[in-house]
Design a protein around this motif. Structure first.
Motif, mmCIF file in Angstrom:
data_model
loop_
_atom_site.group_PDB
_atom_site.id
_atom_site.type_symbol
_atom_site.label_atom_id
_atom_site.label_comp_id
_atom_site.label_asym_id
_atom_site.label_seq_id
_atom_site.Cartn_x
_atom_site.Cartn_y
_atom_site.Cartn_z
ATOM 1 N N MET A 1 1.032 -1.260 0.002
ATOM 2 C CA MET A 1 -0.030 -0.205 0.097
ATOM 3 C C MET A 1 1.006 1.318 0.170
ATOM 4 O O MET A 1 1.954 1.224 0.718
ATOM 5 N N SER B 1 -2.983 -1.456 -2.954
ATOM 6 C CA SER B 1 -3.900 -0.109 -2.448
ATOM 7 C C SER B 1 -3.206 1.179 -2.585
ATOM 8 O O SER B 1 -1.854 1.288 -2.514
ATOM 9 N N LYS C 1 -4.406 3.458 -11.172
ATOM 10 C CA LYS C 1 -5.369 2.565 -10.766
ATOM 11 C C LYS C 1 -5.704 1.464 -12.117
ATOM 12 O O LYS C 1 -5.805 0.234 -11.855
ATOM 13 N N LEU D 1 -6.590 -2.121 -10.326
ATOM 14 C CA LEU D 1 -7.120 -2.150 -8.782
ATOM 15 C C LEU D 1 -8.691 -1.829 -8.871
ATOM 16 O O LEU D 1 -9.290 -0.731 -9.678
ATOM 17 N N SER E 1 -12.365 0.324 -4.681
ATOM 18 C CA SER E 1 -12.249 0.156 -3.176
ATOM 19 C C SER E 1 -10.778 0.312 -2.682
ATOM 20 O O SER E 1 -10.521 0.765 -1.407
ATOM 21 N N LYS E 2 -9.995 0.152 -3.680
ATOM 22 C CA LYS E 2 -8.392 0.096 -2.987
ATOM 23 C C LYS E 2 -7.787 1.442 -3.625
ATOM 24 O O LYS E 2 -6.485 1.333 -3.437
ATOM 25 N N VAL E 3 -8.421 2.426 -4.266
ATOM 26 C CA VAL E 3 -7.766 3.455 -4.506
ATOM 27 C C VAL E 3 -8.524 4.894 -4.206
ATOM 28 O O VAL E 3 -9.748 4.812 -4.082
ATOM 29 N N ASN F 1 -8.097 -0.681 5.153
ATOM 30 C CA ASN F 1 -9.211 -0.405 4.293
ATOM 31 C C ASN F 1 -9.100 1.169 4.269
ATOM 32 O O ASN F 1 -8.779 1.924 5.360
ATOM 33 N N ILE F 2 -9.423 1.645 3.302
ATOM 34 C CA ILE F 2 -9.438 3.253 3.033
ATOM 35 C C ILE F 2 -10.905 3.716 3.390
ATOM 36 O O ILE F 2 -11.903 3.096 2.949
#
Length: 327
Positions: free
Chosen positions: A251, A280, A296, A301, A304-306, A320-321
């Motif tokens: 991440m 992430s 991204k 990705l 939810s991961k960017v 988690n973001i």
């Protein structure tokens, strides 16, 4: 693992020996306090700051540009900075150092230890010059009255407030599982220096931010990389963390100075990020919106991961973001 064999007559005693186990960071939590995008409860600016909390301690990572941005945003977010002793400054630019003195002044009377231990990379206190050979250090004086022409002036002003600087020459662990790289080695040509500033009066092309460092949280899943501006380059930064421990860099959070990067550079960056396991990304500050979404797509990705990091964006202990703005 080695086995030590000890002989007592006909008996063999086997004593296993193990290498020291890595210390993983416990329950990390990150909150962005300064960046360009603001939630309804904060103020945006060209700058960066994040609060990094763990079970073993707290670190204020960079301090924003204007004197009061991080101070004001922390109040809006109901974050108490009075118990924070450790500060990391990634490099000398005022958009990362500008809030330090103001916040120290606000806290020092009732909280004498607040914001007193400040980690800077080797080279932080080197004098910079303009193209004409003039002494320069701080950025735009119109945005921050804490303006200094020389690094010595800045250091004296900070030390007069009880701040102690720790110069980081090489990688070191500042809290359990929390590592600083020290000055990131330029293994790849990711020249992200700012124009118009030089390390000598002859205006040479020497990299004028040799002190640029990043922070890594060593989790049981891999590295979480936190970057202020990434002047040494995000791929060089991942290499620096993997020199400490060769595990995936899963991440990235912060500024990666890609807002002006070409598609070719972004594709190369994405390829190398994929190779180290990047899954992430929170692209704040100087990363750039277009660059973040280019990465991204190149990395494949899910949404939810960017994130385009905003004031108040959080990373929870499960990595988690938690968004603070509409994207």
């Amino acid at each position: 693992m080695k086995n030590i064999l000890m002989y007592f007559g006909l008996f063999v005693l086997v004593v296993p020996t193990t290498s020291a186990e890595s210390v993983y960071v416990e329950d990390p939590h990150i909150t962005l306090l300064s960046t360009m995008v603001a939630n309804f409860s904060g103020h945006g600016e060209w700058g960066f700051s994040a609060l990094i909390e763990t079970e073993d301690g707290t670190v204020l990572f960079d301090t924003g540009f204007r004197q009061s941005t991080v101070w004001s945003n922390s109040k809006s977010l109901k974050i108490d900075l009075s118990m924070v002793k450790n500060v990391v400054l990634t490099h000398y630019h005022t958009d990362h150092t500008g809030g330090l003195l103001h916040m120290r002044k606000q806290l020092m009377k009732d909280h004498p230890q607040a914001l007193t231990r400040v980690y800077v990379g080797e080279g932080f206190f080197i004098q910079r010059f303009s193209r004409d050979g003039e002494l320069v250090y701080s950025l735009d004086a119109s945005l921050n009255p804490d303006h200094f022409t020389t690094p010595q002036e800045f250091r004296r002003a900070a030390e007069a407030l009880g701040i102690q600087f720790v110069v980081v020459e090489q990688a070191r662990e500042i809290l359990p599982g929390v590592h600083l790289t020290g000055p990131v080695k330029r293994l790849y040509d990711e020249r992200n220096v700012s124009p118009g500033r030089f390390l000598d009066s002859a205006a040479s092309r020497i990299d004028n931010i040799p002190e640029s460092q990043v922070l890594g949280l060593l989790t049981d899943k891999g590295w979480l990389l936190v970057s202020g501006c990434g002047h040494a380059g995000i791929i060089n930064a991942t290499a620096a963390l993997r020199d400490i421990r060769r595990v995936p860099v899963i991440m990235g959070v912060g500024g990666f100075h890609l807002f002006q990067a070409s598609h070719e550079v972004l594709d190369w960056t994405a390829k190398n990020l994929k190779e180290v396991g990047m899954g992430s990304l929170v692209g704040a500050h100087c990363t750039g919106t277009a660059a973040t979404y280019h990465l991204k797509e190149s990395l494949g990705l899910p949404p939810s991961k960017v994130s385009i990091g905003a004031v108040g964006t959080q990373i929870d202990s499960s990595l988690n973001i938690i968004r603070a703005s509409v994207e």
